[in-house]
Design a protein around this motif. Structure first.
Motif, short mmCIF file in Angstrom:
data_model
loop_
_atom_site.label_atom_id
_atom_site.label_comp_id
_atom_site.label_asym_id
_atom_site.label_seq_id
_atom_site.Cartn_x
_atom_site.Cartn_y
_atom_site.Cartn_z
N SER A 102 -7.41 -5.81 -5.34
CA SER A 102 -7.19 -4.38 -5.17
C SER A 102 -7.11 -3.69 -6.52
CB SER A 102 -5.89 -4.15 -4.39
OG SER A 102 -5.59 -2.77 -4.34
N ARG A 103 -7.71 -2.51 -6.56
CA ARG A 103 -7.64 -1.71 -7.78
C ARG A 103 -6.37 -0.86 -7.81
NH1 ARG A 103 -13.30 1.23 -7.44
NH2 ARG A 103 -12.72 1.05 -5.25
N PHE A 104 -5.70 -0.75 -6.69
CA PHE A 104 -4.47 0.03 -6.63
C PHE A 104 -3.33 -0.81 -7.19
CE2 PHE A 104 -0.60 1.29 -4.31
CZ PHE A 104 -0.52 2.61 -4.76
N ASP A 105 -2.58 -0.27 -8.14
CA ASP A 105 -1.50 -1.01 -8.79
C ASP A 105 -0.22 -0.85 -7.96
OD1 ASP A 105 0.32 -2.22 -10.43
OD2 ASP A 105 -0.33 -1.22 -12.26
N LEU A 106 -0.09 -1.70 -6.96
CA LEU A 106 1.05 -1.62 -6.07
C LEU A 106 2.36 -1.92 -6.80
CD1 LEU A 106 2.20 -1.24 -3.21
CD2 LEU A 106 1.77 -3.68 -2.80
N LEU A 107 2.33 -2.86 -7.73
CA LEU A 107 3.54 -3.21 -8.47
C LEU A 107 4.11 -2.00 -9.20
CD1 LEU A 107 5.54 -5.32 -9.44
CD2 LEU A 107 3.95 -5.90 -11.28
N ALA A 108 3.25 -1.27 -9.89
CA ALA A 108 3.70 -0.08 -10.62
C ALA A 108 4.18 1.00 -9.65
CB ALA A 108 2.57 0.46 -11.50
N TYR A 109 3.45 1.16 -8.55
CA TYR A 109 3.81 2.18 -7.56
C TYR A 109 5.20 1.89 -6.98
CZ TYR A 109 3.61 4.92 -3.22
OH TYR A 109 3.89 5.78 -2.19
N LEU A 110 5.42 0.65 -6.54
CA LEU A 110 6.71 0.29 -5.94
C LEU A 110 7.84 0.39 -6.96
CD1 LEU A 110 5.68 -2.80 -3.77
CD2 LEU A 110 6.18 -0.49 -2.98
N ALA A 111 7.58 -0.03 -8.19
CA ALA A 111 8.61 0.04 -9.22
C ALA A 111 9.03 1.48 -9.49
CB ALA A 111 8.11 -0.62 -10.51
N GLU A 139 -9.09 6.69 8.59
CA GLU A 139 -9.40 8.13 8.60
C GLU A 139 -8.84 8.87 7.38
OE1 GLU A 139 -11.23 9.90 10.83
OE2 GLU A 139 -11.76 8.04 11.88
N PHE A 140 -7.83 8.30 6.75
CA PHE A 140 -7.15 9.00 5.65
C PHE A 140 -7.83 8.81 4.29
CE2 PHE A 140 -3.68 8.15 8.74
CZ PHE A 140 -3.36 9.46 9.04
N GLY A 141 -8.64 7.76 4.15
CA GLY A 141 -9.33 7.52 2.90
C GLY A 141 -8.42 7.09 1.77
N ALA A 142 -8.77 7.50 0.54
CA ALA A 142 -8.07 7.06 -0.67
C ALA A 142 -6.57 7.38 -0.67
CB ALA A 142 -8.73 7.66 -1.90
N PRO A 143 -6.12 8.52 -0.13
CA PRO A 143 -4.68 8.79 -0.15
C PRO A 143 -3.83 7.75 0.59
CG PRO A 143 -5.88 10.82 0.26
CD PRO A 143 -6.88 9.70 0.34
N ALA A 144 -4.47 6.93 1.42
CA ALA A 144 -3.72 5.92 2.18
C ALA A 144 -3.61 4.59 1.45
CB ALA A 144 -4.38 5.70 3.54
N ARG A 145 -4.10 4.53 0.20
CA ARG A 145 -4.07 3.25 -0.53
C ARG A 145 -2.67 2.65 -0.66
NH1 ARG A 145 -7.38 3.56 -5.97
NH2 ARG A 145 -6.17 5.47 -6.15
N PRO A 146 -1.63 3.46 -0.92
CA PRO A 146 -0.29 2.85 -0.97
C PRO A 146 0.11 2.18 0.35
CG PRO A 146 -0.25 5.01 -1.99
CD PRO A 146 -1.59 4.88 -1.34
#
Length: 308
Positions: free
Chosen positions: A14-23, A288-295
């Motif tokens: 995944s290109r989405f940085d979940l670790l940084a987002y959650l932190a 249906e939500f696209g990129a905004p739903a990545r988190p």
């Protein structure tokens, strides 16, 4: 940081940085929770409430609320009071669940449980205090949210925690202990109410606060129900496979209490397969939500990758 190993395992492609987002979100939630509950007289009850509320944890429920608020075009500020209230309600359920009359556990999040520190009487009252304060916090602290939306949030939280939700699931769970003939239907009822109901409330509340369309709320509701059941299946697996140090609470409690679990019905491998299938269905609801739903996509993957 409690997330690191699980997140890295869940986002390899995944290109989405979940670790940084959650932190980042966890830091915001921790600060808001700390501000939300100062110690005043009588100090003992506030200290007991804060002891469990600020004891750590992934803060998954408030983070889900914040994520769906942003997904629907809302702000962190408008959703934070409800996010904190969700954690207060969740903490109440943990305090009461650990009591001798319920699961009788000595450890939670790697620390002594509330009743082991403050006594059973104060622990019961601390849970009661957090539950009542959660509703007050939503009503008093929410800013720039229309009254009709707040009223709906209050109703959603009440249903999620009451006999139609968490309490009802707990009752059937207690009634099922020691029975050898608990059906999959009954087990699903327990966890759709005891676990998934508050996760669903967490997901849809953020969207409702932001004024999401009803069709989007329904998609998010289905997403939440799927991740909620997957979350419980993984919990059941970890109770068998993880150590007390990894869990932060006593391992093997389900087996000791003779509780029906998904592994006891399906076995470990099929339980893992079912959890993955639920996560796949959950993520399909977000298409249906696209990129905004990545988190939300990444959080779904994280649920099955976690080791705590």
């Amino acid at each position: 940081m409690v997330f690191t190993d699980e997140v890295q395992a869940s986002q390899q492609d995944s290109r989405f940085d979940l670790l940084a987002y959650l932190a980042e979100r966890q830091t915001l939630v921790e600060a808001a929770l700390d501000r939300s509950l100062p110690v005043i007289y009588p100090q003992k009850i506030y200290e007991a409430m804060r002891y469990s509320l600020l004891a750590g944890g992934k803060r998954l429920r408030p983070i889900l609320c914040l994520a769906t608020s942003e997904l629907a075009g809302g702000t962190l500020e408008m959703a934070m009071p409800t996010a904190c209230a969700l954690e207060m309600i969740h903490t109440m359920s943990l305090i009461h669940d650990d009591l001798p009359a319920m699961d009788n556990d000595d450890y939670r999040r790697g620390k002594l449980t509330n009743h082991k520190v403050f006594g059973e009487d104060i622990a019961i009252l601390a849970g009661d205090g957090l539950l009542a304060y959660a509703f007050e916090h939503v009503a008093v602290e929410s800013k720039q949210v229309p009254a009709d939306r707040l009223l709906r949030i209050v109703a959603i939280l009440g249903r999620a925690v009451g006999a139609a939700g968490l309490v009802g699931g707990q009752v059937v769970d207690l009634e099922s202990e020691g029975k050898t003939d608990v059906s999959l239907e009954t087990l699903n009822f327990i966890h759709n109410h005891k676990t998934a109901a508050l996760l669903e409330a967490s997901v849809i509340s953020g969207a409702i606060l932001a004024g999401a369309a009803e069709c989007d709320v329904q998609r998010l509701s289905r997403y939440a129900k799927n991740i909620g059941l997957a979350f419980q299946i993984v919990d059941d697996i970890l109770d068998i496979t993880a150590t007390q140090e990894e869990l932060g609470k006593t391992a093997g409690k389900d087996l000791q209490a003779q509780k029906a679990t998904y592994p006891s019905i399906w076995g470990l491998e099929e339980s893992r397969h079912q959890a993955q299938s639920l996560i796949k269905d959950a993520k399909a609801e977000l298409a249906e939500f696209g990129a905004p739903a990545r988190p939300l996509m990444a959080i779904a993957d994280f649920i099955t990758a976690r080791s705590h």
